[in-house]
Scaffold this active site. Sequence first.
Site, PDB file in Angstrom:
ATOM      1  N   ASP A  76      10.078  18.949  32.454  1.00  8.13           N
ATOM      2  CA  ASP A  76      10.494  18.112  31.237  1.00  8.13           C
ATOM      3  C   ASP A  76       9.402  16.928  31.117  1.00  8.13           C
ATOM      4  O   ASP A  76       8.727  16.491  32.039  1.00  8.13           O
ATOM      5  CB  ASP A  76      11.714  17.795  31.588  1.00  8.13           C
ATOM      6  CG  ASP A  76      12.046  16.895  32.831  1.00  8.13           C
ATOM      7  OD1 ASP A  76      11.332  17.168  33.820  1.00  8.13           O
ATOM      8  OD2 ASP A  76      12.729  15.961  32.500  1.00  8.13           O
ATOM      9  N   GLU A 141      13.920  15.530  35.360  1.00  8.56           N
ATOM     10  CA  GLU A 141      13.319  14.478  36.119  1.00  8.56           C
ATOM     11  C   GLU A 141      13.457  13.158  35.105  1.00  8.56           C
ATOM     12  O   GLU A 141      13.618  12.258  35.604  1.00  8.56           O
ATOM     13  CB  GLU A 141      11.894  14.830  36.722  1.00  8.56           C
ATOM     14  CG  GLU A 141      11.648  13.663  37.868  1.00  8.56           C
ATOM     15  CD  GLU A 141      10.872  12.700  37.157  1.00  8.56           C
ATOM     16  OE1 GLU A 141      10.711  11.660  38.017  1.00  8.56           O
ATOM     17  OE2 GLU A 141      10.569  12.443  36.084  1.00  8.56           O
TER      18      GLU A 141
END
Length: 383
Positions: A76, A141
């Site tokens: 991400d 994250e």
Amino acid sequence: MDDDTLALLEQLIARASVTPQDAGCLELIGARLAAAGFALERMDSGPDDFRVSNLWAVRRGAQADAPVLVFAGHTDVVPTGDLARWTSDPFVPTVRDGRLYGRGAADMKTSLAAMVVAAEAFVAAHPAHRGSVAFLLTSDEEGPARDGTVVCVERLRARGERLDYCIVGEPTSVERLGDTVKNGRRGSLSGKLRVIGIQGHVAYPQLARNPVHQAAPALAELAVTEWDGGNAYFPPTTFQISNIAAGTGVGNVIPGELAVDFNFRFSTESTPETLRQRVHALLERHGLDYTLDWSLSGEPFLTPVGALSAAIGAAIEAETGVKTELSTTGGTSDGRFIAKLCPQVVEFGPLNASIHKIDEYVPLDQIAPLTRIYRRTLENLLL
């Protein structure tokens, strides 16, 4: 191998994996790893409206008791911000002036591509490698990090998986590739303080109680308190106020409440418990009427000098001529979760100068050396 890393990196950048979206990155990586003999396991987690993609992939070594090295990272990326300010489309990988531009180029799709290609090259050259190679990847994250690595670690722990070494691909280099490896991170403890007063007219302060006036001496003391002296690996613990608010927006009303957000970045010399206790004792000594809600987003972790730092340091010097420095500066990372299961965790990746910025980039001449550093580290530890 060098062109292969760039090609994979461009494919990853082209997937708009804004947290918690993975946008097919793990399918792409998983297909490559499966072809190299890795067993894949999806550990997706979270509610339907914030579903997180997680992948555990492992290629077992020839010796069951040999070490296990894990590459960890996240697919991400943070949002792009104002697209009009980007020189080129953030999800169209673009080369100019010796750099590859795109969201996630530095944080951390270059590391992911380099790790995958390094692992492919390693197992192709050493099919009977003694130790095991694994990947622990998530799409959560940059977000709240509730359903990503932390969930995977708990599942691995519950079934008795052993992890010996872990390299997290966070961008750690400052001036040159390899100049900095993170061997730990400070903890992060936040507080939301609400100081309660009595609202009233500014002309009649005797009928009110101003929470700003009451809290100011306590906040000043918090700001100058020495919480600890740090140690050989960590700087001293710091306290910072990030937000403060009071008042109704007009000039003739004493506020009835003061809200303060603050954060500790703390070393291994302090604990969340001792910091909480000291703050409460200080506030009570100042006689404040208050409430305080705490949030612990990560405890500090530290990997002392050992086999992993030596192996990656030797690989960096062999490829770049740079003698790396170990550091614990910066924010938090998923290393804080992995360190609860794995005794040796470091972070290493490309330049971090452009992370989270408009026109994020990675220097083209860092991509191939990074891949070779990861491969050399595998060879140093698993053969």
